[in-house]
Design an enzyme around this catalytic site. Structure first.
Site, PDB file in Angstrom:
ATOM      1  N   ASP A 206      34.623  54.733  26.969  1.00 58.64           N
ATOM      2  CA  ASP A 206      35.992  55.191  27.221  1.00 58.64           C
ATOM      3  C   ASP A 206      36.714  55.512  25.915  1.00 58.64           C
ATOM      4  OD1 ASP A 206      36.663  55.641  29.810  1.00 58.64           O
ATOM      5  OD2 ASP A 206      38.045  53.944  29.985  1.00 58.64           O
ATOM      6  N   ASP A 370      38.598  42.232  38.285  1.00 57.55           N
ATOM      7  CA  ASP A 370      37.466  41.445  38.764  1.00 57.55           C
ATOM      8  C   ASP A 370      37.855  40.540  39.931  1.00 57.55           C
ATOM      9  OD1 ASP A 370      39.074  40.033  37.015  1.00 57.55           O
ATOM     10  OD2 ASP A 370      37.553  39.838  35.466  1.00 57.55           O
TER      11      ASP A 370
END
Lengths: 767, 127
Positions: A206, A370
């Protein structure tokens, strides 16, 4: 020795071999309708009974007699065998502690909140709320950890021979981590033992997206382009696949979701850039996915190979004391696992693609994608498995600044989940999963309570506000037993993985900054952005953390509290008893704060990749070959111990070959090394060597030797995880409070001589 | 003592197991003594300071408990210390030779990939 038998792999995994728990990791079948009726009937009778015991009126003398008996009982019970999950004695300790704490809270709420002025009453209520929070967290923790689940070892070899293994995609998202760090992770991921045609490794960059390359600032654009080119070349050289995307939306979750569209493996392994897997990672995790189709997640611990900054700067006991995250990964996650609510921790986990794609990939509403994803999938009736074997080695943040950045993100993300996902009423979750999630989420509100506990005694000592309206005898009858029972319970549940009083330091260090971050989240839950934790920093010189100022302010304020307390003690005989009690409270705060100041002096650290103890043998190939012990090891080098009387001792600058067995890989690796130093150590001769791999295969072998063996991590953890007595912890804290004085004096001298050298990176926002 | 044969190791392990068991009991005895002392002492203090008359049974009970616990505490403490030292010495002998006792009570090598050296359940102790 006359007989030596090599243990089989299953026997060698010691905790598993001796584990008395469920053979296939499955819990008993769901209860029948009749047993449910009995269960509800039991609860219906037990809860009013408990309420009666908690609320039964007693004068302070009766309460004191009852508490004396309960504490005596707890004292004896803690020495009886109660560490087996579900042991009746263990449950009895939890029940008695709950009764003591609930009676305390009931008494506080009913009898101690009346105060002379409006401000005093408000402050008393605030303190009371902080105490209620602490008791709720304690009781939720007791419930969650009452029966920790120890999963047995399950390997690919345990599956029937005709089993078709799933394809696996290893995804390694990265944003600004250096190529050297990524190279080690990629090499280790490519060395995972799994059929080569079923395993693919992807680097998800990224930092080199189209948007980054096209940004207005030409310098940053060139850096992004250079990063992309470097990482593409790295992936090409190693055999991994490079993926990037058009723009950086939704940070890490967006990065992974983008990769999911370009990959098709049945299972997905997510590894942070600094998380290096061992060779047996898939060997031990995939069988759970194969055997249990209802499992969407197999999570493993994050094993850190370097101390966190508080440990490194202050405690300096990385090899002897359980680290801060050991409590979570070795105790709490096992407790959550029993209740089907162990959750995804962002890395070191295997996820099943199908259910993940069904919900549109990783959730991106919060910055802790998460846990958010796990709540959604648990809500759909899917299961999770937690395997307590360290199979991924990662890095803790090196500086206190980086540490705070990381913890603020966790605190903000978990509070976002609390506010936006509301697991207490999320559809599909069972009541025990709600309890599990609420326990994990509410914990992160600790900065509010911690700050209230610091400022409340000061409100009394400096401001004269009656924040705690009770006589000394009432405190002895209610407060002291509550504190003692809480300690006994905490020692029983977490004693092996969290030493007494250490939590106080860690929580205090985070509270000041996390409090501010939490207030921002509560004001605007969608506001926080994902900030990448800086890793792999080095410090050339010692320096005081740039975040130290609030701690000095607090330190002075608590010190002023003593002056006012002394004056109040002398001036007002009527409140002398209460003043004494509050002064004791303030002293505890002062000790914790003083110790915490020591963690603010960032110690020098020159080695970028930390070395871990190895405890294995090898051979230095110089002529006849000299046997050696490998004392410590990293992917870049090692320290070898040889006999000083060996025939051909290498000298500094020599190039040597090292042969060392890599047990997990089942072969001996040969590495080219350069001798960097030679010095005597423990009646041996130590060789500091740097690996200089001549081929790609040799570079892979260096990573296999340093990071390939999960048994080595397990062995290290087992040596470190142990309980200590409260008195030992107290003496440790008393020893620590001198550290800040010595360290600050040294810093002052250094500041006079030389300007301090600061090499920290601030966390960079991941859009 | 230097352990070299399985016979000697068997004897060593018997001593170690005895020391471990004794230590467990000494610990429990010490804690029980402390708890009894704390219970009896607190009750007596409470009775003497605050209780009205008519608590003679409680008073005598506490006094008896105190009489039992006062000698029990030092005896248990000394036993605990002696057994603790003995246990550590026996473990130290194994440690010096690169061995340790695992959770299942077997003697294995003290490294990440342990080799089984002695298992009482498998071997009779004879060489």
């Amino acid at each position: 020795m006359t007989v030596q038998t090599r243990l089989s792999a299953a026997e060698a995994s010691l905790p598993d071999a001796s584990s008395p728990d469920l053979s296939d990791g499955q819990k008993p079948a769901a209860p029948s309708a009749l047993s449910r009726v009995w269960s509800w009937l039991g609860w219906g009778l037990a809860l009013p009974g408990l309420a009666g015991v908690v609320l039964v009126p007693m004068d302070w003398s009766g309460q004191m007699m009852a508490m004396i008996a309960v504490i005596a009982a707890l004292w004896v019970l803690r020495t009886l065998p109660n560490d087996e999950p579900g042991s009746p004695l263990r449950l009895l300790v939890l029940l008695l502690t709950a009764i003591v704490s609930l009676r305390y809270i009931a008494w506080r709420g009913l009898f101690t909140l009346n105060s002379s002025t409006l401000i005093s009453t408000a402050l008393a209520v605030i303190l009371y709320l902080a105490e209620v929070y602490s008791v709720v967290i304690s009781l939720l923790g007791a419930l969650v950890n009452s029966t920790p689940l120890r999963r047995p070892s399950l390997m690919l070899a345990d599956l029937p021979p005709e089993t078709a293994l799933p394809t696996v995609d290893v995804l390694i998202p990265t944003y600004n981590e250096p190529a050297e760090m990524l190279e080690v992770t990629l090499r280790a991921a490519l060395q995972i033992q799994y059929p080569a045609d079923l395993l693919r490794v992807y680097l998800l960059d990224d930092g080199g997206t189209d948007a980054k390359i096209a940004q207005v600032d030409p310098e940053n654009a060139a850096a992004a382009q250079a990063r992309r080119t470097t990482l593409q070349a790295l992936c090409h050289r190693l055999g991994a696949r490079y993926l990037t995307r058009a723009e950086n939306s939704h940070a890490k979750a967006g990065n992974i979701n983008s990769a999911l569209a370009h990959t098709d493996g049945d299972l997905i392994v997510i590894l942070d850039a600094d998380h290096v897997p061992t060779g047996d990672f898939l060997n031990r995790t995939v069988p759970w996915m194969v055997k249990r189709p209802d499992v969407f997640l197999v999570q493993t611990p994050h094993f850190m190979i370097n101390p966190d900054p508080i440990d490194r700067n202050l405690l300096q006991s990385f090899r002897r004391m359980p680290s801060e995250n050991d409590m979570f990964y070795q105790t709490i996650q096992k407790g959550l696992d029993f209740w089907d609510s162990s959750f995804f921790c962002g890395s070191a986990a295997v996820l099943r693609r199908a259910p993940l794609m069904a919900i549109g990939g990783l959730a991106g509403q919060t910055i802790t994608e998460d846990a958010e994803t796990a709540i959604t999938l648990h809500g759909q009736g899917l299961k999770s498995v937690y395997l307590d074997r360290p199979m991924v080695a990662g890095l803790n943040p090196e500086t206190f600044t980086a540490f705070v950045i990381q913890r603020m993100r966790w605190a903000q993300g978990m509070t976002q989940i609390l506010l936006l996902k509301r697991p207490f009423m999320a559809p599909g979750l069972s009541w025990f999963q709600r309890v599990g999630y609420m326990s994990s989420l509410l914990f992160w509100l600790f900065p509010f309570a911690r700050m209230i506990f610091i400022f409340s005694p000061l409100a009394y000592l400096i401001g004269g506000f009656d924040v705690y309206n009770a006589s000394t005898m009432q405190i002895l009858a209610y407060t002291v037993p509550h504190v003692l029972a809480g300690y006994i319970m905490s020692d029983m549940l977490f004693g092996r993985t969290r030493w007494p009083l250490i939590s106080e330091i860690y929580e205090l260090m985070q509270s000041i900054f996390s409090l501010n971050a939490l207030i921002k989240v509560v004001a605007n839950p969608r506001h926080p952005s994902f900030v990448v934790t800086p890793k792999g920093d080095t410090m050339a010189e010692e320096f005081i953390s740039p975040l130290a100022k609030p701690f000095y302010g607090l330190f002075v304020l608590v010190g002023i509290g003593f002056i006012f307390g002394g004056w109040r003690l002398w001036d007002d005989p009527v409140t002398r008893d209460m003043t004494m009690v509050v002064l004791v409270w303030n002293t505890l705060n002062f000790l914790t704060l003083t110790a915490a100041l020591g963690a603010l002096v960032e110690r020098r650290q020159r080695r970028a990749s930390p070395r871990m103890p190895a405890q294995q043998t090898g051979t230095v190939l110089t002529g006849a070959g000299v046997s050696c012990d490998i004392d410590d090891l990293s992917a870049g080098g090692a320290r070898l111990l040889i006999d000083p009387s060996a025939p051909q001792i290498p000298r500094k600058g020599d190039l040597i070959r090292l042969a060392a067995p890599a047990p997990q890989a089942g072969r001996t690796v040969m590495l080219s090394c350069e001798v960097c130093s030679v010095f005597p150590l423990r009646r041996r001769l130590a060789l500091g060597v740097r690996f200089v791999p001549a081929t790609e295969a040799e570079a892979n072998d260096a990573v296999v030797l340093a990071f390939g063996d999960s048994a080595r991590w397990q062995f290290f953890l087992d040596r470190r995880v142990r309980p200590i007595a409260f008195t030992t912890a107290l003496s440790m804290i008393f020893g620590l409070i001198w550290q800040p004085v010595l360290l600050h004096a040294r810093m002052l001298r250094a500041a006079i001589r030389l300007p301090s050298c600061l090499q920290t990176r601030q966390g960079s926002t991941h859009e | 003592m230097v352990v070299v044969t399985l016979d000697e190791l068997a004897v060593h392990m018997r001593s170690l197991t005895g020391a471990e068991q004794g230590l467990r009991w000494a610990r429990r005895l010490f804690s029980t003594g402390c708890a009894l002392f704390y219970l009896a002492f607190s009750t007596l203090v409470f009775l003497m300071q605050y209780s009205p008359v008519g608590q003679i049974a409680l008073f005598i009970g506490s006094l008896l408990t105190l009489v039992i616990s006062v000698p029990l505490i030092p005896v248990a403490w000394l036993a605990r210390r002696r057994l603790w030292r003995q246990r550590n010495r026996l473990h130290g002998v194994l440690f010096a030779q690169g061995l340790r006792v695992d959770e299942a009570g077997r003697v294995v090598t003290n490294d990440p990939h342990p080799r089984l050296i002695y298992d009482r359940a498998r071997l009779s102790g004879a060489v």
